[in-house]
Design a protein around this motif. Structure first.
Motif, PDB file in Angstrom:
ATOM      1  N   GLY A   1      -2.446   4.126  -8.116  1.00 55.73           N
ATOM      2  CA  GLY A   1      -3.628   3.264  -8.056  1.00 55.73           C
ATOM      3  C   GLY A   1      -3.489   2.160  -7.036  1.00 55.73           C
ATOM      4  N   LYS A   2      -2.503   2.284  -6.160  1.00 55.39           N
ATOM      5  CA  LYS A   2      -2.228   1.255  -5.154  1.00 55.39           C
ATOM      6  C   LYS A   2      -3.411   1.044  -4.208  1.00 55.39           C
ATOM      7  N   THR A   3      -4.017   2.145  -3.752  1.00 54.19           N
ATOM      8  CA  THR A   3      -5.117   2.039  -2.799  1.00 54.19           C
ATOM      9  C   THR A   3      -6.330   1.373  -3.430  1.00 54.19           C
ATOM     10  N   GLU A   4      -6.647   1.741  -4.653  1.00 54.36           N
ATOM     11  CA  GLU A   4      -7.802   1.143  -5.337  1.00 54.36           C
ATOM     12  C   GLU A   4      -7.598  -0.348  -5.544  1.00 54.36           C
ATOM     13  N   LEU A   5      -6.395  -0.727  -5.975  1.00 55.04           N
ATOM     14  CA  LEU A   5      -6.110  -2.149  -6.173  1.00 55.04           C
ATOM     15  C   LEU A   5      -6.204  -2.905  -4.855  1.00 55.04           C
ATOM     16  N   LEU A   6      -5.646  -2.322  -3.784  1.00 52.00           N
ATOM     17  CA  LEU A   6      -5.685  -2.990  -2.493  1.00 52.00           C
ATOM     18  C   LEU A   6      -7.112  -3.124  -1.982  1.00 52.00           C
ATOM     19  N   GLN A   7      -7.920  -2.101  -2.177  1.00 50.77           N
ATOM     20  CA  GLN A   7      -9.315  -2.184  -1.743  1.00 50.77           C
ATOM     21  C   GLN A   7     -10.030  -3.353  -2.418  1.00 50.77           C
ATOM     22  N   GLN A   8      -9.777  -3.543  -3.692  1.00 49.68           N
ATOM     23  CA  GLN A   8     -10.409  -4.645  -4.407  1.00 49.68           C
ATOM     24  C   GLN A   8      -9.891  -6.000  -3.921  1.00 49.68           C
ATOM     25  N   GLU A   9      -8.614  -6.073  -3.607  1.00 50.90           N
ATOM     26  CA  GLU A   9      -8.055  -7.334  -3.102  1.00 50.90           C
ATOM     27  C   GLU A   9      -8.598  -7.649  -1.708  1.00 50.90           C
ATOM     28  N   LEU A  10      -8.761  -6.624  -0.869  1.00 58.33           N
ATOM     29  CA  LEU A  10      -9.332  -6.834   0.457  1.00 58.33           C
ATOM     30  C   LEU A  10     -10.785  -7.286   0.363  1.00 58.33           C
TER      31      LEU A  10
ATOM     32  N   ALA B   1      -7.339   5.099   4.450  1.00 58.68           N
ATOM     33  CA  ALA B   1      -7.947   4.138   5.371  1.00 58.68           C
ATOM     34  C   ALA B   1      -9.461   4.150   5.231  1.00 58.68           C
ATOM     35  N   THR B   2     -10.032   5.327   5.031  1.00 59.98           N
ATOM     36  CA  THR B   2     -11.482   5.430   4.842  1.00 59.98           C
ATOM     37  C   THR B   2     -11.915   4.632   3.622  1.00 59.98           C
ATOM     38  N   ARG B   3     -11.132   4.725   2.554  1.00 61.85           N
ATOM     39  CA  ARG B   3     -11.448   3.962   1.336  1.00 61.85           C
ATOM     40  C   ARG B   3     -11.295   2.467   1.571  1.00 61.85           C
ATOM     41  N   LEU B   4     -10.191   2.069   2.187  1.00 58.83           N
ATOM     42  CA  LEU B   4      -9.937   0.641   2.387  1.00 58.83           C
ATOM     43  C   LEU B   4     -10.946   0.009   3.330  1.00 58.83           C
ATOM     44  N   ALA B   5     -11.439   0.782   4.290  1.00 56.81           N
ATOM     45  CA  ALA B   5     -12.392   0.243   5.258  1.00 56.81           C
ATOM     46  C   ALA B   5     -13.692  -0.204   4.597  1.00 56.81           C
ATOM     47  N   ARG B   6     -13.968   0.285   3.404  1.00 56.30           N
ATOM     48  CA  ARG B   6     -15.176  -0.134   2.691  1.00 56.30           C
ATOM     49  C   ARG B   6     -15.154  -1.617   2.360  1.00 56.30           C
ATOM     50  N   ALA B   7     -13.971  -2.214   2.390  1.00 56.21           N
ATOM     51  CA  ALA B   7     -13.866  -3.645   2.104  1.00 56.21           C
ATOM     52  C   ALA B   7     -14.383  -4.483   3.267  1.00 56.21           C
ATOM     53  N   GLY B   8     -14.579  -3.861   4.426  1.00 55.22           N
ATOM     54  CA  GLY B   8     -15.130  -4.577   5.559  1.00 55.22           C
ATOM     55  C   GLY B   8     -14.132  -5.426   6.320  1.00 55.22           C
TER      56      GLY B   8
ATOM     57  N   GLY C   1      -6.069  -9.017 -13.833  1.00 54.28           N
ATOM     58  CA  GLY C   1      -5.136  -9.294 -12.744  1.00 54.28           C
ATOM     59  C   GLY C   1      -5.779  -9.365 -11.376  1.00 54.28           C
ATOM     60  N   ALA C   2      -7.097  -9.343 -11.308  1.00 52.43           N
ATOM     61  CA  ALA C   2      -7.778  -9.381 -10.012  1.00 52.43           C
ATOM     62  C   ALA C   2      -7.422 -10.662  -9.263  1.00 52.43           C
ATOM     63  N   GLY C   3      -7.081 -10.524  -8.001  1.00 52.31           N
ATOM     64  CA  GLY C   3      -6.783 -11.677  -7.172  1.00 52.31           C
ATOM     65  C   GLY C   3      -5.339 -12.121  -7.193  1.00 52.31           C
ATOM     66  N   VAL C   4      -4.535 -11.574  -8.095  1.00 52.18           N
ATOM     67  CA  VAL C   4      -3.131 -11.985  -8.161  1.00 52.18           C
ATOM     68  C   VAL C   4      -2.404 -11.649  -6.869  1.00 52.18           C
TER      69      VAL C   4
END
Length: 300
Positions: free
Chosen positions: A43-52, A75-82, A204-207
């Protein structure tokens, strides 16, 4: 005649020197690196996307590199964070190295970036041995992986400055024993912070972002001290003056013990011969995905 152990030490020493230089250079421009390690599917990518996404909401300039053996799905998923995201394809190599990070950010990383998140290859073995120039090293494990992960992978968790438990909303369903997990983390890394997170509930969001920004602002980070026990699995490490402890389980003799060679050496496991590592795909929300090849490893 050079011994395998000497070669291994030389490879890691060279990486550590490059990592330290990169850390100092980035610190001078106000940027810190966060190295994220976990097994696949944590779940690392999902957590990182939310933090970004949170960083963008807070107007905090961040960027991310995500590494994988193949595909640019993460990268495609993370790019959704803008935010700026770069995919590094390792061509079968099981980890990132400091030189690969340096080449990836050259001419790409925005000058105002305060935090560069690096999502390492999904693997809790090889990546643990390599300093990437990070100021904050984070180990992640999902509740679905069981409580013994820190004991099975003592280097990954023993060197972490922050441990995140993901998918906490599933803890009851899978019978996750939080107390046992924390005890196992404490055994290999006394005093490290352990935080439960859930992308679904927001726990834990934002930690991760908060700890990264604290590191960027100069807050002293946890200094891991590997637990010394009679268990051989917890004592096979070698130490460096920079405070990092590296796994002695990876043997380098012009290539990795697992069959992955460096710098044009043969890749026995994957059948590659003479290939350098590292392909970069840069992702932005407002444009097609350009592909920028990254050079392979420097010869050793």
């Amino acid at each position: 005649m050079c011994r395998t152990g000497d070669l291994r030490q030389a490879v890691l020493a060279r990486n550590d020197a490059g990592a330290q230089a990169l850390r100092e250079e980035l610190a001078a421009r106000g940027t810190v690196v966060v190295n994220m390690l976990s097994s696949p599917g944590s779940g690392k990518t999902e957590l990182l996307q939310q933090e970004l996404t949170l960083a963008r909401t807070r107007a905090v300039p961040v960027a991310a590199i995500t590494a994988d053996l193949a595909t640019d799905n993460d990268a495609t998923r993370l790019a959704r964070a803008g935010v700026p995201v770069l995919q590094v394809l390792t061509d079968g190599l099981c980890h990132l190295e400091a030189a690969m990070v340096r080449r990836a950010i050259d001419g790409w990383l925005p000058a105002e970036t305060r935090v560069l998140f690096v999502e390492n290859v999904g693997n809790l073995v090889c990546p643990a041995s390599y300093d990437l120039g990070e100021t904050l090293r984070v180990a992640l494990a999902s509740v679905t992986e069981g409580e013994d992960k820190p004991l099975k992978y003592p280097n990954a968790f023993g060197l972490a400055q922050l441990v995140l438990v993901t998918k906490a909303d599933l803890a009851d369903a899978v019978g996750f024993d939080e107390a046992a997990f924390r005890a196992h983390v404490e055994r290999v890394n006394p005093g490290v912070e352990v935080v439960l997170t859930s992308a679904r509930t927001g726990a834990g969001a934002g930690v991760l972002l908060d700890r990264a920004l604290a590191a960027q602002q100069g807050t002293p980070q946890h200094r891991p001290v590997m637990a010394r026990t009679q268990d051989p699995a917890l004592t096979h490490h070698h130490h460096h003056d920079d405070g990092h402890t590296h796994d002695d389980g990876h043997h380098h003799d012009d290539g990795h013990q697992d069959g992955h060679g460096h710098d044009g050496h043969a890749h026995a496991e994957h059948g590659h011969a003479g290939h350098g590592h590292g392909g970069g795909s840069q992702h932005r929300q407002d444009a097609p995905t350009p592909v920028r090849p990254l050079p392979g490893h420097p010869s050793r």
